[in-house]
Enzyme design. Sequence first.
Site, PDB file in Angstrom:
ATOM      1  N   SER A 154       0.632   6.348   2.751  1.00 21.67           N
ATOM      2  CA  SER A 154       1.252   7.302   3.679  1.00 21.67           C
ATOM      3  C   SER A 154       2.567   7.834   3.139  1.00 21.67           C
ATOM      4  O   SER A 154       3.282   7.154   2.410  1.00 21.67           O
ATOM      5  CB  SER A 154       1.510   6.630   5.021  1.00 21.67           C
ATOM      6  OG  SER A 154       0.311   6.324   5.658  1.00 21.67           O
TER       7      SER A 154
ATOM      8  N   GLU B  85     -12.704  -1.829   4.685  1.00 22.03           N
ATOM      9  CA  GLU B  85     -11.599  -2.403   5.443  1.00 22.03           C
ATOM     10  C   GLU B  85     -11.875  -2.359   6.937  1.00 22.03           C
ATOM     11  O   GLU B  85     -11.562  -3.280   7.671  1.00 22.03           O
ATOM     12  CB  GLU B  85     -10.319  -1.633   5.127  1.00 22.03           C
ATOM     13  CG  GLU B  85      -9.104  -2.214   5.807  1.00 22.03           C
ATOM     14  CD  GLU B  85      -8.013  -1.183   6.026  1.00 22.03           C
ATOM     15  OE1 GLU B  85      -6.976  -1.563   6.547  1.00 22.03           O
ATOM     16  OE2 GLU B  85      -8.214  -0.002   5.687  1.00 22.03           O
TER      17      GLU B  85
ATOM     18  N   GLN C  48       0.823  -1.205   0.000  1.00 24.56           N
ATOM     19  CA  GLN C  48       0.000   0.000   0.000  1.00 24.56           C
ATOM     20  C   GLN C  48       0.863   1.263   0.000  1.00 24.56           C
ATOM     21  O   GLN C  48       1.592   1.511   0.955  1.00 24.56           O
ATOM     22  CB  GLN C  48      -0.903  -0.003   1.235  1.00 24.56           C
ATOM     23  CG  GLN C  48      -1.928   1.097   1.238  1.00 24.56           C
ATOM     24  CD  GLN C  48      -2.810   1.008   2.464  1.00 24.56           C
ATOM     25  OE1 GLN C  48      -2.346   1.123   3.578  1.00 24.56           O
ATOM     26  NE2 GLN C  48      -4.097   0.809   2.246  1.00 24.56           N
ATOM     27  N   GLY C  49       0.785   2.036  -1.052  1.00 23.97           N
ATOM     28  CA  GLY C  49       1.548   3.280  -1.147  1.00 23.97           C
ATOM     29  C   GLY C  49       0.673   4.484  -0.877  1.00 23.97           C
ATOM     30  O   GLY C  49       0.367   5.270  -1.774  1.00 23.97           O
TER      31      GLY C  49
ATOM     32  N   SER D 221       4.001  -1.731   4.313  1.00 24.79           N
ATOM     33  CA  SER D 221       4.178  -3.135   4.700  1.00 24.79           C
ATOM     34  C   SER D 221       4.383  -3.993   3.459  1.00 24.79           C
ATOM     35  O   SER D 221       3.750  -3.765   2.429  1.00 24.79           O
ATOM     36  CB  SER D 221       2.947  -3.644   5.452  1.00 24.79           C
ATOM     37  OG  SER D 221       2.684  -2.806   6.541  1.00 24.79           O
TER      38      SER D 221
END
Lengths: 288, 377
Positions: free
Chosen positions: B124, B239, B121-122, B156
């Site tokens: 933050s 989510e 996941q890009g 992550s």
Amino acid sequence: MRFQLSEDQQALQAGVRRLLDRRFDREALRAAVGAPGRLDRALWRSLGEAGFFALRLPEPDGGVGLGLPEAALLFEEAGRALLPGPLVATHLAAGRVPGAATGETVVTAVDGQLVEWLEAADVVLGETVGAVAMRSVDPLTPLHRVPGTTPADPLAVLLTAAEQLGTAARVCELAVQHARTREQFGRPIGTFQAVQHLCADLLVRTEIARTAVYAAAVTADGADIAAARLLADEAAVRGARDCLQVHGGMGFTWEADVHLHLKRAWLRAARGGGGTQSEELLAARLAA
Amino acid sequence: MDLSYTAAEEDFRARLREWLAKVLPTLPDRPSPDDWPGRRAYDLGWQRMLHDAGYADVHWDASPTTRLIFLEETERAGAPYVGANFVGLLHAGPTIAAEGTAEQRARWLPPVLRGEEVWCQGFSEPDAGSDLAALRTRARRDGDDYVVSGSKIWTSHAEVADWCELLVRTDPDAPRHRGITWLAMPMDAPGITVRPLRTLAGSAEFAEVFLDEVRVPVANRVGAENDGWRVTMVTLSFERGTAFVGEVVACRRVLRELARAARENGRWDDPVLRRRLGRLEGEFRALWRLTQWNVSVAEAGGGVPGTGASVFKLRYSHARQELYDAAADVLGPDCLDLDRPWVLDRLSSLSYTIAAGTSQIQRTIVAERVLGLPRGR
């Protein structure tokens, strides 16, 4: 799984709220504060007529034939309205003590080392020899202290937790209302993050208490009831304190209703052996 | 109010339980937390087993109640976590399923379900964490490509990911929430540098990702240009719905283990500690009920979770920290020994009140969006 209020349950909740708005509004509340120790018999009978005490009695016995979940909704509304009187004891005595179901007989019961409304009640369950009057912290609940101690009745603990839930929900509303309208430094205090976060915590505690109380009413399991009481006590007591804090100086006055909610919440938290007993019960369940 | 399950749901539970009992003993040993390639292989292998048994898409297509049962049973049986498949299964996958073209769905979804590709996941950035709309990684159009430069953080699985769901700023002049675009970036593209970040728990849980003129085909854009904020919010709400179900089940198991350990080492006789564990048992029972309530709300609302998600996250993230603080009391001096159980969990629990929106952000959301208080500054 449909862990939500059914339409009938929503209708019951709305109906009880309307009844209590009509029969025990703020004016009646303040009148009761001004006449400590006096139980409103007319109100008690109209609660009886509305099925408040006979709710769980089977229909052939003159009851409404509903269950614990509905009783929890009823007591939540009673908690919201700060309704005075030995409601739990009379409800639990319906079908056992003549006149309790209809509201003609007011029943109280010894709970731990305390007994509420001893002098106003028609019937007292439990041993009261040697009872000594206390100057009750809650102006709406006369108290006596008795020697010896009676074990907690799980159903009384559950219905008390439902009352606490009602108080938690009500003080959350009162805090939010005040935060929306009260202005300081040229704007509503509800724009300040410090106040916003107090209100958010009020809601979070109320909502987790709500699901704990409702689930315990569905399962009637001892550990679920103990969990419900711990969460509901926390939601009511801390909620009333935070609500008082949001009200600032006005919250510390006799005129504001906040102190009445807090004092009743403290009193209910002492019922059924207090939170310690529930913690021990849950610990024992963990170790089993 | 009803806490019972339908016959079909009970049947699903029974079949799943039977399957888990059969396959879990055949699993290889879990790789160490720092063995990233090992973790990738292990997690993908588990996903492949789920796929072959017909459970691959339970996070996407099953009803909220069925998903609740799946998470409850897999955790209870000690099955592996979703692990490296987290972003693909719970985030990028559902986003592409909801917002992607038929071609994009055909390209990216099957490999996620079959356990063949890992996503990261890009979102933050160093200066855009809780304030995600402040992100600055920019992308300019050059022919059929976007050319991306900037950096991402707290990513992550970046070291072992095949794809990255990337939020970029495509219109620097638009208001903050506009001008953002959602791209699927192949992690082997030239110009990508991954630098592992060591957490306070000592492990390299996630990474910093530097992007230097990385070319991403325009065909990899999901949703319209400058519409990435809306695309992202669609998935975030999903989510939060059932993300913590398995963890609540796990916390309740840990509590029972703590009670057993305390009885063995004599600390159970301390009434303060015993009552503290009792209170936590009440807390996690209530959190489980709140989960069931939220799932019922989602079920009634067509699968979209309600505002209960923020309420749950606030309470749970603190309760989890209290649980592992209590574990330290059970352990006594051993709580300072990293080789003892629960000590690493205590360290990692510190992230829960920060990740996916800090408690402070969550309280503001509850105050303004749920309670309707006037907007602050």
